[in-house]
Design a protein around this motif. Structure first.
Motif, PDB file in Angstrom:
ATOM      1  N   GLY A   1      10.683  53.249 -28.139  1.00 36.03           N
ATOM      2  CA  GLY A   1      10.229  54.167 -29.180  1.00 36.03           C
ATOM      3  C   GLY A   1       8.753  54.470 -28.998  1.00 36.03           C
ATOM      4  N   THR A   2       8.363  55.680 -29.396  1.00 39.81           N
ATOM      5  CA  THR A   2       6.989  56.116 -29.123  1.00 39.81           C
ATOM      6  C   THR A   2       6.293  56.698 -30.358  1.00 39.81           C
ATOM      7  OG1 THR A   2       7.840  58.276 -28.387  1.00 39.81           O
ATOM      8  CG2 THR A   2       7.466  56.593 -26.686  1.00 39.81           C
ATOM      9  N   GLY A   3       6.708  56.274 -31.542  1.00 37.20           N
ATOM     10  CA  GLY A   3       6.110  56.783 -32.772  1.00 37.20           C
ATOM     11  C   GLY A   3       4.779  56.125 -33.094  1.00 37.20           C
ATOM     12  N   GLY A   4       4.302  56.381 -34.310  1.00 42.03           N
ATOM     13  CA  GLY A   4       2.999  55.883 -34.722  1.00 42.03           C
ATOM     14  C   GLY A   4       2.895  54.380 -34.749  1.00 42.03           C
ATOM     15  N   ILE A   5       3.938  53.694 -35.236  1.00 46.28           N
ATOM     16  CA  ILE A   5       3.886  52.236 -35.309  1.00 46.28           C
ATOM     17  C   ILE A   5       3.913  51.614 -33.916  1.00 46.28           C
ATOM     18  CG2 ILE A   5       6.387  51.914 -35.546  1.00 46.28           C
ATOM     19  CD1 ILE A   5       3.589  49.878 -37.277  1.00 46.28           C
ATOM     20  N   ALA A   6       4.623  52.272 -32.984  1.00 41.36           N
ATOM     21  CA  ALA A   6       4.639  51.788 -31.600  1.00 41.36           C
ATOM     22  C   ALA A   6       3.245  51.889 -30.990  1.00 41.36           C
ATOM     23  CB  ALA A   6       5.637  52.589 -30.776  1.00 41.36           C
ATOM     24  N   ALA A   7       2.564  52.990 -31.279  1.00 43.29           N
ATOM     25  CA  ALA A   7       1.205  53.165 -30.759  1.00 43.29           C
ATOM     26  C   ALA A   7       0.262  52.098 -31.305  1.00 43.29           C
ATOM     27  CB  ALA A   7       0.691  54.561 -31.112  1.00 43.29           C
ATOM     28  N   THR A   8       0.360  51.814 -32.595  1.00 38.54           N
ATOM     29  CA  THR A   8      -0.476  50.776 -33.205  1.00 38.54           C
ATOM     30  C   THR A   8      -0.197  49.416 -32.582  1.00 38.54           C
ATOM     31  OG1 THR A   8      -0.596  51.967 -35.302  1.00 38.54           O
ATOM     32  CG2 THR A   8      -1.056  49.605 -35.365  1.00 38.54           C
ATOM     33  N   PHE A   9       1.079  49.115 -32.391  1.00 35.76           N
ATOM     34  CA  PHE A   9       1.466  47.815 -31.852  1.00 35.76           C
ATOM     35  C   PHE A   9       0.978  47.647 -30.409  1.00 35.76           C
ATOM     36  CE2 PHE A   9       4.635  44.883 -29.938  1.00 35.76           C
ATOM     37  CZ  PHE A   9       4.410  43.779 -30.747  1.00 35.76           C
ATOM     38  N   VAL A  10       1.144  48.686 -29.605  1.00 34.97           N
ATOM     39  CA  VAL A  10       0.695  48.606 -28.215  1.00 34.97           C
ATOM     40  C   VAL A  10      -0.814  48.406 -28.149  1.00 34.97           C
ATOM     41  CG1 VAL A  10       0.409  49.912 -26.069  1.00 34.97           C
ATOM     42  CG2 VAL A  10       2.616  49.881 -27.226  1.00 34.97           C
ATOM     43  N   GLY A  11      -1.550  49.120 -28.990  1.00 35.41           N
ATOM     44  CA  GLY A  11      -2.992  48.926 -29.016  1.00 35.41           C
ATOM     45  C   GLY A  11      -3.374  47.496 -29.351  1.00 35.41           C
ATOM     46  N   ASP A  12      -2.653  46.902 -30.297  1.00 34.41           N
ATOM     47  CA  ASP A  12      -2.921  45.509 -30.674  1.00 34.41           C
ATOM     48  C   ASP A  12      -2.539  44.551 -29.549  1.00 34.41           C
ATOM     49  OD1 ASP A  12      -3.857  46.331 -33.121  1.00 34.41           O
ATOM     50  OD2 ASP A  12      -1.995  45.926 -34.198  1.00 34.41           O
ATOM     51  N   LEU A  13      -1.395  44.793 -28.910  1.00 31.99           N
ATOM     52  CA  LEU A  13      -0.987  43.938 -27.795  1.00 31.99           C
ATOM     53  C   LEU A  13      -2.029  43.948 -26.683  1.00 31.99           C
ATOM     54  CD1 LEU A  13       2.846  44.643 -27.256  1.00 31.99           C
ATOM     55  CD2 LEU A  13       1.816  42.490 -27.963  1.00 31.99           C
TER      56      LEU A  13
ATOM     57  N   ALA B   1      -5.190  42.184 -27.443  1.00 35.33           N
ATOM     58  CA  ALA B   1      -5.071  40.725 -27.425  1.00 35.33           C
ATOM     59  C   ALA B   1      -4.803  40.184 -26.022  1.00 35.33           C
ATOM     60  CB  ALA B   1      -3.947  40.285 -28.360  1.00 35.33           C
ATOM     61  N   GLY B   2      -4.763  41.072 -25.029  1.00 41.72           N
ATOM     62  CA  GLY B   2      -4.618  40.632 -23.643  1.00 41.72           C
ATOM     63  C   GLY B   2      -3.196  40.530 -23.136  1.00 41.72           C
ATOM     64  N   PHE B   3      -2.224  41.049 -23.885  1.00 42.75           N
ATOM     65  CA  PHE B   3      -0.838  41.006 -23.435  1.00 42.75           C
ATOM     66  C   PHE B   3      -0.538  42.172 -22.488  1.00 42.75           C
ATOM     67  CE2 PHE B   3      -0.612  38.455 -27.266  1.00 42.75           C
ATOM     68  CZ  PHE B   3       0.241  37.424 -26.884  1.00 42.75           C
ATOM     69  N   THR B   4       0.497  42.002 -21.680  1.00 44.10           N
ATOM     70  CA  THR B   4       0.903  43.015 -20.716  1.00 44.10           C
ATOM     71  C   THR B   4       2.012  43.890 -21.285  1.00 44.10           C
ATOM     72  OG1 THR B   4       0.364  41.580 -18.833  1.00 44.10           O
ATOM     73  CG2 THR B   4       1.875  43.415 -18.418  1.00 44.10           C
TER      74      THR B   4
ATOM     75  N   VAL C   1      10.488  41.085 -22.941  1.00 46.56           N
ATOM     76  CA  VAL C   1      10.752  41.207 -24.379  1.00 46.56           C
ATOM     77  C   VAL C   1      10.615  42.674 -24.786  1.00 46.56           C
ATOM     78  CG1 VAL C   1       8.348  40.574 -24.873  1.00 46.56           C
ATOM     79  CG2 VAL C   1      10.045  40.482 -26.704  1.00 46.56           C
ATOM     80  N   VAL C   2      11.550  43.128 -25.613  1.00 47.23           N
ATOM     81  CA  VAL C   2      11.581  44.520 -26.042  1.00 47.23           C
ATOM     82  C   VAL C   2      11.152  44.617 -27.503  1.00 47.23           C
ATOM     83  CG1 VAL C   2      13.076  46.510 -26.487  1.00 47.23           C
ATOM     84  CG2 VAL C   2      13.371  45.160 -24.393  1.00 47.23           C
ATOM     85  N   TYR C   3      10.243  45.530 -27.779  1.00 42.56           N
ATOM     86  CA  TYR C   3       9.830  45.822 -29.147  1.00 42.56           C
ATOM     87  C   TYR C   3      10.527  47.097 -29.599  1.00 42.56           C
ATOM     88  CZ  TYR C   3       6.789  47.453 -32.959  1.00 42.56           C
ATOM     89  OH  TYR C   3       6.306  47.926 -34.160  1.00 42.56           O
TER      90      TYR C   3
ATOM     91  N   GLU D   1      11.077  46.020 -35.406  1.00 41.41           N
ATOM     92  CA  GLU D   1      10.200  46.426 -36.491  1.00 41.41           C
ATOM     93  C   GLU D   1      10.916  46.284 -37.829  1.00 41.41           C
ATOM     94  OE1 GLU D   1       7.269  46.975 -38.525  1.00 41.41           O
ATOM     95  OE2 GLU D   1       6.864  47.114 -36.367  1.00 41.41           O
ATOM     96  N   LYS D   2      10.160  45.990 -38.878  1.00 41.41           N
ATOM     97  CA  LYS D   2      10.765  45.851 -40.202  1.00 41.41           C
ATOM     98  C   LYS D   2      11.180  47.220 -40.723  1.00 41.41           C
ATOM     99  CE  LYS D   2       7.286  47.706 -42.489  1.00 41.41           C
ATOM    100  NZ  LYS D   2       7.464  48.987 -43.229  1.00 41.41           N
ATOM    101  N   PRO D   3      12.243  47.298 -41.519  1.00 41.51           N
ATOM    102  CA  PRO D   3      13.158  46.211 -41.835  1.00 41.51           C
ATOM    103  C   PRO D   3      14.033  45.890 -40.624  1.00 41.51           C
ATOM    104  CG  PRO D   3      14.069  48.232 -42.677  1.00 41.51           C
ATOM    105  CD  PRO D   3      12.710  48.574 -42.115  1.00 41.51           C
TER     106      PRO D   3
END
Length: 221
Positions: A9-21, A24-27, A66-68, A93-95
């Motif tokens: 998925g490529t929506g807004g929450i995905a963008a926020t999550f990828v930026g955070d990952l 934090a140094g994750f791949t 791992v898949v988000y 993602e919730k829910p």
């Protein structure tokens, strides 16, 4: 070994999550969308090496551990099961799903496959929530009798927005009301009974919800 993430998925929450990952140094090794162009645009934006033009290709990618899942609510079950069937851990993602039966199905599939399936309810992992659990276990504040939780904010008015679309699992409870509900369950456990009422929008989704969760000796509302 550091986990390699695949983003479904490529929506807004995905963008926020990828930026955070990435912060934090994750791949983040791959992203998947229904269209290759959409996936490629997202990948270029975040410097992700691989862009897949389908969700099936993403979960089959050997470079993903791992898949988000970051799609609308009604697709979570299908896509979580897709990732689990490919032998991948999955963060949904919730829910987590739109009902309990779907959640149980994912839990059972993950257990059988020997992978982790987790809801992205980030508030559970806040340091203050951990401290609160410690305080409650210690009995420091005495007997618990009543929990009151509220989440209120303006919702999009566009009838085409997913939060207003019944076919996409729209409504206040699933999108935002899960926060106080999850918090109540976190500190009080599974309720023995639930009473709820809602005010529906013109589109037929819940614009407001009031609920009372019954626990042994405690009420949450």
């Amino acid at each position: 070994m550091s986990l390699r993430w695949g983003i479904l998925g490529t929506g807004g929450i995905a963008a926020t999550f990828v930026g955070d990952l990435q912060g934090a140094g994750f791949t983040v090794s791959a992203v998947g969308a229904r269209k290759t162009e959409t996936s490629r645009e997202f990948a270029d934006r975040f410097g992700i090496a691989v862009a897949h033009g389908s969700y099936a290709e993403l979960v089959a990618d050997p470079g993903v551990d791992v898949v988000y899942v970051a799609t609308p609510h009604v697709f979570h079950r299908e896509q979580a099961l897709l990732a689990i069937a490919a032998g991948k851990h999955v963060l949904v993602e919730k829910p987590f799903t739109v009902n309990a039966d779907e959640a149980r199905e994912i839990f059972t599939a993950a257990e059988r496959a020997g992978v982790v399936a987790l809801e992205a309810m980030w508030t559970r992992f806040l340091p203050q929530n951990q401290r609160l659990r410690e305080i409650l276990r210690s009995g420091l504040i005495g007997e618990r009798r009543l929990f009151t939780g509220t989440h209120a904010q303006s919702l999009p008015t566009d009838p085409r927005h997913r939060i207003n679309d019944p076919a996409l699992g729209g409504g206040a409870l699933l999108d935002l009301g899960v926060y106080p509900v999850a918090f109540a369950l976190d500190v009080l456990g599974t309720p023995t009974g639930v009473q709820a009422s809602a005010v529906l929008s013109d589109q037929g989704v819940d614009a407001r919800v009031a609920a009372v969760l019954e626990h042994e000796g405690v009420h949450a509302r």
